[in-house]
Design an enzyme around this catalytic site. Sequence first.
Site, PDB file in Angstrom:
ATOM      1  CG  ASP A  58      12.271   6.836  10.178  1.00 57.49           C
ATOM      2  OD1 ASP A  58      11.835   6.002   9.366  1.00 57.49           O
ATOM      3  OD2 ASP A  58      13.461   7.179  10.235  1.00 57.49           O
ATOM      4  CG  ASP A 110       2.697   3.653  -1.128  1.00 55.14           C
ATOM      5  OD1 ASP A 110       3.521   4.064  -1.950  1.00 55.14           O
ATOM      6  OD2 ASP A 110       1.487   3.937  -1.178  1.00 55.14           O
ATOM      7  CB  THR A 155      10.300   8.364  -1.332  1.00 51.56           C
ATOM      8  OG1 THR A 155      10.750   8.210   0.012  1.00 51.56           O
ATOM      9  CG2 THR A 155       9.179   9.365  -1.343  1.00 51.56           C
TER      10      THR A 155
END
Length: 284
Positions: free
Chosen positions: A137, A155, A157
Amino acid sequence: MELWYTEQHTDNVRFSIKVDKHLYSGQSEFQRIDVFKAQEFGTFFTLDGLMMVTEKDEFIYHDMIVHVPMATNPKIKNVLVIGAGDGGTVRELTRYTSIENIDMVEIDKMVVDVCKEYLPQTACKLDDPKVKLYFEDGLKFVRSKENTYDLIIVDSTDPFGPGEGLFTREFYGNCYKALKEDGILVNQHESPYYDSYAKSMQRAHQRIQEFFPVCRVYQAHIPTYPSGHWLFGFASKKYDPVADLDEQAWNSLGLKTKYYNTDIHKGSFALPNYVRELLAGAGK
Ligand code: SAM
């Protein structure tokens, strides 16, 4: 029989692409991954039913997320990329011989595996010797980093599901700490056009501003993202992306790009009035 991929952009707007073949569908620990083949956009992949990358228009996103910061500070050597499992961002970064190290932190190994198999156009440099892949993460990864990177590229979601943490105050504060004294943070900054995206964009802008003295936003036209009008955030401790752009230095590298050039670089920071107003109103 016709097969169509349809994405819900708002409760009242849908976007569809005619599909030749559904190449892959799988569920990872984090999200559903689908790969399609289409006449117009080539191979494309989606996460939880949201468009990530198409072969036809990925060059716009990857050019703009990489070359804008690289042209602003050509001395960048150590880069952290968060998310970006398709590999397009890393592909563009590896074109700079001046970059010595790229740490890429992607939460979902399955995205990388699927893209290596179905999207070699973007995934082709993920095994470059300069690239170190971490399947973690990004929010946790940056917590322990201090004064390490010249550039961080987020970059990610959208700000829900696994990407949610990458739009928080905690994350931006830790990115500030992880950057060197002239560090730059660039992130995908959502769209200003539809309300729900515009709200995420305003929230991100307001939070980044709390940490970084230079906080600008730039735009590109990406046909397969909601509304086609997409923003990127440019935050930095020192450099202004327009005033400090060294056009000659970047042009002398001779990199061939399909979208980015130093005129687009300057022009992309000129924003429509409604976007300026949204940004000025962020947090108010
Ligand atoms: N260009 C794309 C877009 O804006 O639609 C984003 C591409 S890239 C595929 C986004 C990646 O971010 C995904 O592979 C996802 O697994 C990854 N991601 C989401 N949340 C993350 C997190 N907390 N840490 C690291 N990677 C994350």
